[in-house]
Design a protein around this motif. Structure first.
Motif, PDB file in Angstrom:
ATOM      1  N   ASN A 216       0.826  -1.206   0.000  1.00  0.00           N
ATOM      2  CA  ASN A 216       0.000   0.000   0.000  1.00  0.00           C
ATOM      3  C   ASN A 216       0.854   1.247   0.000  1.00  0.00           C
ATOM      4  OD1 ASN A 216      -2.640  -1.226   0.252  1.00  0.00           O
ATOM      5  ND2 ASN A 216      -2.090  -1.738   2.338  1.00  0.00           N
ATOM      6  N   LYS A 217       0.257   2.308  -0.526  1.00  0.00           N
ATOM      7  CA  LYS A 217       0.828   3.654  -0.446  1.00  0.00           C
ATOM      8  C   LYS A 217      -0.306   4.607  -0.122  1.00  0.00           C
ATOM      9  CE  LYS A 217       2.713   3.871  -4.604  1.00  0.00           C
ATOM     10  NZ  LYS A 217       3.428   4.343  -5.789  1.00  0.00           N
ATOM     11  N   TYR A 218      -0.001   5.580   0.704  1.00  0.00           N
ATOM     12  CA  TYR A 218      -0.973   6.618   1.031  1.00  0.00           C
ATOM     13  C   TYR A 218      -0.324   7.982   0.927  1.00  0.00           C
ATOM     14  CZ  TYR A 218      -4.229   3.171   2.872  1.00  0.00           C
ATOM     15  OH  TYR A 218      -5.094   2.120   2.999  1.00  0.00           O
TER      16      TYR A 218
ATOM     17  N   THR B  76       3.660  -0.547   4.277  1.00  0.00           N
ATOM     18  CA  THR B  76       2.947   0.606   3.739  1.00  0.00           C
ATOM     19  C   THR B  76       3.870   1.808   3.620  1.00  0.00           C
ATOM     20  OG1 THR B  76       0.918  -0.201   4.767  1.00  0.00           O
ATOM     21  CG2 THR B  76       0.924   2.081   4.045  1.00  0.00           C
TER      22      THR B  76
ATOM     23  N   LEU C 177      -1.497   7.069  -7.453  1.00  0.00           N
ATOM     24  CA  LEU C 177      -2.416   6.748  -6.365  1.00  0.00           C
ATOM     25  C   LEU C 177      -3.840   7.123  -6.731  1.00  0.00           C
ATOM     26  CD1 LEU C 177      -0.266   8.107  -3.412  1.00  0.00           C
ATOM     27  CD2 LEU C 177      -0.778   5.724  -3.885  1.00  0.00           C
TER      28      LEU C 177
ATOM     29  N   LYS D 240      -8.791   6.933  -3.058  1.00  0.00           N
ATOM     30  CA  LYS D 240      -9.003   6.090  -1.872  1.00  0.00           C
ATOM     31  C   LYS D 240      -7.728   5.971  -1.038  1.00  0.00           C
ATOM     32  CE  LYS D 240      -7.944   1.609  -3.806  1.00  0.00           C
ATOM     33  NZ  LYS D 240      -8.210   0.213  -3.703  1.00  0.00           N
ATOM     34  N   ASN D 241      -6.580   6.369  -1.604  1.00  0.00           N
ATOM     35  CA  ASN D 241      -5.301   6.336  -0.897  1.00  0.00           C
ATOM     36  C   ASN D 241      -4.895   7.718  -0.394  1.00  0.00           C
ATOM     37  OD1 ASN D 241      -5.182   4.112  -3.180  1.00  0.00           O
ATOM     38  ND2 ASN D 241      -3.983   3.419  -1.431  1.00  0.00           N
TER      39      ASN D 241
ATOM     40  N   TYR E 276     -13.497  10.563   0.108  1.00  0.00           N
ATOM     41  CA  TYR E 276     -12.089  10.384   0.465  1.00  0.00           C
ATOM     42  C   TYR E 276     -11.975  10.487   1.984  1.00  0.00           C
ATOM     43  CZ  TYR E 276     -12.295  15.473   0.528  1.00  0.00           C
ATOM     44  OH  TYR E 276     -12.653  16.777   0.784  1.00  0.00           O
TER      45      TYR E 276
ATOM     46  N   ILE F 253      -4.505   2.495   7.688  1.00  0.00           N
ATOM     47  CA  ILE F 253      -3.628   1.783   6.763  1.00  0.00           C
ATOM     48  C   ILE F 253      -3.584   0.313   7.099  1.00  0.00           C
ATOM     49  CG2 ILE F 253      -2.290   3.818   6.250  1.00  0.00           C
ATOM     50  CD1 ILE F 253      -0.073   2.754   8.030  1.00  0.00           C
TER      51      ILE F 253
END
Length: 176
Positions: free
Chosen positions: A3-5, A56, A83, A86-87, A128, A176
């Protein structure tokens, strides 16, 4: 990497706004990246700091854009790092929440917040993640702008850094 945020603390770039209620999101992000000298990317849209939490990748954005245009900066970095919305995790102030409290929202309206309006106008959605930090509404009708742009007093700043920061950090970890 699972994952990435992109984590964005809303606020204005000018130093005269640094310690105002409206910049509370940006103050929290500054605290989250404190001691992190790892600038991943920097340009006229902002500065990205990266951190890892297990699998993450967390990208913290300090935008160079003012609140009413911050959606442009966010869109640039979402595209740059491939991205989806949603991230995206937004950290912002909220006059409808008592100071010292926070609220996680997965979608919803702007509540009159110019930064959230900019994001909604840029992406044509209000779907979001946002972590809203209460700043209270101790102002007379018509004085909202003055109130949100006033400096945070030292007692409230201590609460921000010693309580609210940990609440926000825990919310991020839970997301996350």
């Amino acid at each position: 990497m699972n994952n990435k945020y992109l984590i964005v603390g809303l606020g204005n770039p000018n130093n005269k706004f640094k310690y105002t209620r409206h910049n509370i999101g940006k103050l929290i992000v500054n605290k989250l990246i404190f001691n992190n000298k790892n600038i991943n990317f920097k340009n006229l849209y902002g500065i990205i700091y990266k951190r890892y939490y297990y699998n993450t990748k967390l990208l913290f954005l300090l935008s160079n854009f003012y609140m009413n245009e911050i959606g442009i900066s966010i869109k640039y970095f979402l595209n740059k790092y491939n991205l989806k919305i949603k991230n995206l995790i937004i950290i912002c102030d909220d006059i409808y929440i008592k100071f010292g409290k926070i609220k996680l929202k997965l979608k919803g309206g702007s509540g009159g917040h110019n930064g959230l309006k900019s994001i909604e106008n840029t992406f044509n959605t209000n779907n979001y993640i946002r972590i809203k930090i209460g700043i209270g509404n101790n102002f007379k009708y018509g004085n909202q702008n003055k109130y949100v742009l006033e400096k945070i007093n030292n007692n409230d700043l201590n609460v921000l850094y010693n309580k609210i920061y940990f609440l926000v950090y825990n919310k991020i970890i839970n997301i996350i």
